[in-house]
Design a protein around this motif. Structure first.
Motif, PDB file in Angstrom:
ATOM      1  N   SER A 161     -19.111  -6.619   5.788  1.00  0.00           N
ATOM      2  CA  SER A 161     -17.922  -7.174   6.450  1.00  0.00           C
ATOM      3  C   SER A 161     -17.639  -6.431   7.755  1.00  0.00           C
ATOM      4  CB  SER A 161     -16.711  -7.073   5.520  1.00  0.00           C
ATOM      5  OG  SER A 161     -16.936  -7.798   4.326  1.00  0.00           O
ATOM      6  N   GLY A 162     -17.737  -5.080   7.707  1.00  0.00           N
ATOM      7  CA  GLY A 162     -17.511  -4.303   8.919  1.00  0.00           C
ATOM      8  C   GLY A 162     -18.512  -4.631  10.011  1.00  0.00           C
ATOM      9  N   SER A 209      -8.822  -8.293  21.062  1.00  0.00           N
ATOM     10  CA  SER A 209      -9.587  -7.198  20.455  1.00  0.00           C
ATOM     11  C   SER A 209      -8.744  -6.457  19.429  1.00  0.00           C
ATOM     12  CB  SER A 209     -10.065  -6.231  21.536  1.00  0.00           C
ATOM     13  OG  SER A 209     -10.933  -6.876  22.449  1.00  0.00           O
ATOM     14  N   HIS A 210      -7.455  -6.243  19.769  1.00  0.00           N
ATOM     15  CA  HIS A 210      -6.554  -5.591  18.814  1.00  0.00           C
ATOM     16  C   HIS A 210      -6.376  -6.436  17.556  1.00  0.00           C
ATOM     17  CE1 HIS A 210      -3.379  -2.936  17.475  1.00  0.00           C
ATOM     18  NE2 HIS A 210      -2.559  -3.974  17.342  1.00  0.00           N
ATOM     19  N   LEU A 211      -6.298  -7.757  17.749  1.00  0.00           N
ATOM     20  CA  LEU A 211      -6.172  -8.663  16.604  1.00  0.00           C
ATOM     21  C   LEU A 211      -7.404  -8.581  15.713  1.00  0.00           C
ATOM     22  CD1 LEU A 211      -4.610 -10.942  15.176  1.00  0.00           C
ATOM     23  CD2 LEU A 211      -5.786 -12.567  16.669  1.00  0.00           C
ATOM     24  N   LEU A 229     -10.114  -6.591  10.866  1.00  0.00           N
ATOM     25  CA  LEU A 229     -11.141  -5.771  10.226  1.00  0.00           C
ATOM     26  C   LEU A 229     -10.516  -4.813   9.223  1.00  0.00           C
ATOM     27  CD1 LEU A 229     -13.966  -4.575   9.892  1.00  0.00           C
ATOM     28  CD2 LEU A 229     -13.539  -3.179  11.927  1.00  0.00           C
ATOM     29  N   ARG A 230      -9.451  -4.126   9.632  1.00  0.00           N
ATOM     30  CA  ARG A 230      -8.813  -3.184   8.711  1.00  0.00           C
ATOM     31  C   ARG A 230      -8.220  -3.902   7.501  1.00  0.00           C
ATOM     32  NH1 ARG A 230      -7.732  -0.745  13.751  1.00  0.00           N
ATOM     33  NH2 ARG A 230      -5.876  -2.026  14.080  1.00  0.00           N
ATOM     34  N   LEU A 231      -7.567  -5.048   7.758  1.00  0.00           N
ATOM     35  CA  LEU A 231      -6.984  -5.807   6.650  1.00  0.00           C
ATOM     36  C   LEU A 231      -8.069  -6.312   5.705  1.00  0.00           C
ATOM     37  CD1 LEU A 231      -4.525  -7.098   5.308  1.00  0.00           C
ATOM     38  CD2 LEU A 231      -4.814  -9.071   6.821  1.00  0.00           C
ATOM     39  N   ILE A 268      -9.360  -3.536   3.548  1.00  0.00           N
ATOM     40  CA  ILE A 268      -8.395  -3.222   2.487  1.00  0.00           C
ATOM     41  C   ILE A 268      -8.458  -4.277   1.379  1.00  0.00           C
ATOM     42  CG2 ILE A 268      -5.927  -3.038   1.955  1.00  0.00           C
ATOM     43  CD1 ILE A 268      -5.542  -1.864   4.766  1.00  0.00           C
ATOM     44  N   VAL A 269      -8.535  -5.555   1.794  1.00  0.00           N
ATOM     45  CA  VAL A 269      -8.626  -6.638   0.800  1.00  0.00           C
ATOM     46  C   VAL A 269      -9.889  -6.501  -0.030  1.00  0.00           C
ATOM     47  CG1 VAL A 269      -8.906  -9.125   0.526  1.00  0.00           C
ATOM     48  CG2 VAL A 269      -7.195  -8.244   2.105  1.00  0.00           C
ATOM     49  N   VAL A 270     -11.028  -6.171   0.620  1.00  0.00           N
ATOM     50  CA  VAL A 270     -12.293  -6.019  -0.107  1.00  0.00           C
ATOM     51  C   VAL A 270     -12.190  -4.908  -1.137  1.00  0.00           C
ATOM     52  CG1 VAL A 270     -14.685  -5.274   0.142  1.00  0.00           C
ATOM     53  CG2 VAL A 270     -13.760  -6.997   1.682  1.00  0.00           C
ATOM     54  N   VAL A 271     -11.596  -3.768  -0.709  1.00  0.00           N
ATOM     55  CA  VAL A 271     -11.465  -2.642  -1.641  1.00  0.00           C
ATOM     56  C   VAL A 271     -10.542  -3.005  -2.801  1.00  0.00           C
ATOM     57  CG1 VAL A 271     -10.637  -0.278  -1.874  1.00  0.00           C
ATOM     58  CG2 VAL A 271     -11.976  -0.931   0.132  1.00  0.00           C
ATOM     59  N   VAL A 272      -9.393  -3.644  -2.485  1.00  0.00           N
ATOM     60  CA  VAL A 272      -8.446  -4.007  -3.540  1.00  0.00           C
ATOM     61  C   VAL A 272      -9.058  -5.023  -4.497  1.00  0.00           C
ATOM     62  CG1 VAL A 272      -6.234  -5.137  -4.015  1.00  0.00           C
ATOM     63  CG2 VAL A 272      -6.418  -3.464  -2.168  1.00  0.00           C
ATOM     64  N   MET A 273      -9.706  -6.067  -3.948  1.00  0.00           N
ATOM     65  CA  MET A 273     -10.331  -7.072  -4.810  1.00  0.00           C
ATOM     66  C   MET A 273     -11.473  -6.461  -5.624  1.00  0.00           C
ATOM     67  SD  MET A 273      -8.589  -9.757  -4.510  1.00  0.00           S
ATOM     68  CE  MET A 273      -9.681 -10.844  -5.455  1.00  0.00           C
ATOM     69  N   GLY A 274     -12.221  -5.540  -5.003  1.00  0.00           N
ATOM     70  CA  GLY A 274     -13.275  -4.853  -5.752  1.00  0.00           C
ATOM     71  C   GLY A 274     -12.705  -4.054  -6.904  1.00  0.00           C
ATOM     72  N   ALA A 275     -11.573  -3.367  -6.655  1.00  0.00           N
ATOM     73  CA  ALA A 275     -10.943  -2.596  -7.726  1.00  0.00           C
ATOM     74  C   ALA A 275     -10.444  -3.509  -8.843  1.00  0.00           C
ATOM     75  CB  ALA A 275      -9.790  -1.767  -7.152  1.00  0.00           C
ATOM     76  N   ILE A 276      -9.814  -4.641  -8.454  1.00  0.00           N
ATOM     77  CA  ILE A 276      -9.336  -5.584  -9.472  1.00  0.00           C
ATOM     78  C   ILE A 276     -10.505  -6.147 -10.271  1.00  0.00           C
ATOM     79  CG2 ILE A 276      -8.210  -7.821  -9.811  1.00  0.00           C
ATOM     80  CD1 ILE A 276      -6.472  -7.187  -7.377  1.00  0.00           C
ATOM     81  N   THR A 277     -11.589  -6.508  -9.562  1.00  0.00           N
ATOM     82  CA  THR A 277     -12.776  -7.031 -10.254  1.00  0.00           C
ATOM     83  C   THR A 277     -13.352  -5.985 -11.200  1.00  0.00           C
ATOM     84  OG1 THR A 277     -13.266  -8.415  -8.340  1.00  0.00           O
ATOM     85  CG2 THR A 277     -15.056  -8.049  -9.910  1.00  0.00           C
ATOM     86  N   TRP A 278     -13.390  -4.730 -10.719  1.00  0.00           N
ATOM     87  CA  TRP A 278     -13.916  -3.665 -11.575  1.00  0.00           C
ATOM     88  C   TRP A 278     -13.077  -3.511 -12.835  1.00  0.00           C
ATOM     89  CZ3 TRP A 278     -11.207   1.212 -12.007  1.00  0.00           C
ATOM     90  CH2 TRP A 278     -11.821   2.094 -12.897  1.00  0.00           C
TER      91      TRP A 278
END
Length: 485
Positions: A27-28, A159-161, A166-168, A171-181
């Protein structure tokens, strides 16, 4: 803490971390790639716009001189868009434009190169406001310097958007990964705990325990079905071993006691050589009976321990039944009966020939002993036909049959009904037939006909063009010389 450590050591946790890392990197990379290419594209568009403005203003200067150039720049500077203009004389005094403050080096280096600069716009910004722009500066005839540029505010905001996105997204990927885990770990650990609990129950000696099946046909269900099938087989073997042990303890006690009594009686009472000889002959006869029982038990145990498909060959059922008929037809006629055969043409099965032969022999022997009618014709029929892709073998008689409540019980070892105890036998004949039928993927079925008993076993039908033997042994086994049990 122990539970947390247990979760972190699971495969689900490690895979979840791996997936989070992979998706985060992908994603990054994707967002950075989009951001860089978008910024490059927008920069090219700005450069093209600046070059077009410069060309237009240069043409105006060539045609109309400084006066027309000043009027044009003044008119364009009044528009509140992203275009930037500044015209200065040879002394550096601003003649016209919409830029209030600019680094002096930008005008001094009027080489036509593209530059990123910070500036303050006239009438729109406070003195401390700093904006970014992309500009080109050219030196005109007469010492005039012309600066044309474009404000980069929209590009920087975009670019700021993208950066915020990217940051959001990360964060969503990490949170969804944690929920999936958490979901996967709880589900997987629950199934594994169920398997572990069932295994512990079985290890304590309770072989009735089975792995739970959720019914969604996932890999855990398939594993549970396979293990449950294995446990069914183990339970059957253990129960058979226990039954054999119990039956030996009960059913062999009587002949052994009788044998001991005869020997003791002969030692105490026999007088003369003839009496001793008679006692030895009776003892030998009783010993032969015991040996037949042990041999039958060993044979059944060997059959039950065989793997399905072991030592199988392609067998012509017509020839097999003809062999059995030729062997027993004279014996049945001597007993006052008739032996009939009925076989469909071209019927072949994949089976262990000697064991199937032995099974038919036992069924015929059983019919000879217990299948005589009280009145009427004594007849035994052997038939073979195809049913739902299986070869069905039937042995029927015209006797009294077996009560329905006893039809399953008589297939167990050493079981003999009261009305048959007057006939010689061990109560193991049908048990061997049952083992043979199970080895071939079928069952021994007993039903009452009209009249008599019908015993049925089924075999796998041979496919056209299939090989003759499943393992190349040619069908030889320890049962090469069938003998009734």
């Amino acid at each position: 803490m122990t539970r947390l450590t247990r979760f972190t050591r699971t495969t689900a946790f490690k895979l979840s971390l791996l997936y989070i890392a992979v998706f985060t990197l992908l994603s990054g990379f994707l967002l950075i790639y989009i951001s860089e290419n978008t910024d490059h594209l927008m920069s090219e568009q700005v450069v093209q716009t600046i070059d077009a403005e410069l060309k237009g203003l240069s043409d105006i200067y060539v045609r109309g001189g400084v006066r027309d150039l000043v009027e044009t720049i003044d008119r364009r500077s009044r528009h509140p868009d992203a275009s930037l203009y500044l015209l200065v004389d040879f002394s550096g005094n601003a003649l016209v434009g919409n830029i209030a403050r600019l680094p002096t080096t930008v005008l001094e280096e009027a080489d036509g190169g593209i530059r990123r600069v910070h500036y303050t716009r006239i009438g729109q910004d406070s003195p401390d406001t700093q904006r970014q722009a992309m500009v080109r500066t050219f030196e005109l005839r007469g010492g005039f310097r012309l600066l044309v540029g474009r404000d980069l505010g929209e590009q920087l905001r975009f670019s700021h958007l993208l950066g915020n996105a990217l940051r959001l997204w990360l964060i969503v990927v990490v949170v969804m990964g944690a929920i999936t885990w958490l979901f996967v770990s709880r589900r997987v650990m629950k199934r594994i705990d169920e398997i572990t609990d069932t295994s512990r129950t079985i290890m304590t000696g309770d072989l009735t325990g089975r792995l739970p099946i959720a019914g969604n046909d996932d890999e855990f269900d398939r594993l549970a079905v396979s293990l449950n099938t294995m446990l069914d087989r183990i339970e059957l073997l253990m129960r058979s071993m226990k039954d054999v042990t119990d039956n030996i303890a009960h059913d062999l006690k009587t002949p052994l006691t009788r044998l001991q009594t005869r020997v003791e009686t002969a030692l105490r009472q026999a007088e003369g050589q003839n009496r001793y000889k008679e006692a030895l002959e009776e003892t030998l006869s009783e010993t032969d009976h015991l040996l037949r029982i042990f041999n039958a038990l060993l044979r059944i145990a060997r059959i039950e321990s065989m793997a399905p498909g072991e030592v199988m060959e392609r067998v012509d059922i017509n020839n097999l039944i003809n062999e059995v008929s030729e062997l027993y037809e004279p014996l049945v006629e001597d007993e006052g009966g008739v032996l009939e055969t009925q076989v469909s043409g071209g019927l072949e099965a994949v089976c262990q020939k000697d064991l199937v032969f032995q099974g038919l022999v036992n069924l015929i022997e059983n019919a000879l002993k217990y299948g005589r009618p009280k009145d009427g014709e004594f007849r035994i029929r052997i038939s073979a036909s195809e049913h739902e892709g299986r070869v069905v073998l039937n042995v029927s008689d015209t006797g009294p049959g077996i009560p329905e409540k006893d039809q399953d019980r008589v297939k167990d070892r050493f079981v003999r009904l009261d009305e048959s105890r007057s006939e010689p036998g061990t109560g193991l004949g049908l048990s061997l037939v049952k083992a043979v039928a199970r080895l071939h993927g079928g069952e021994l079925q007993l039903t009452n006909g009209d009249p008599g008993l019908v015993a049925r076993i089924d075999l796998t039908r041979a496919r056209p063009g299939s090989s003759g033997s499943s393992n190349g042994h040619g069908g030889q086994s320890d049962g090469a010389n069938p003998k009734p049990e």
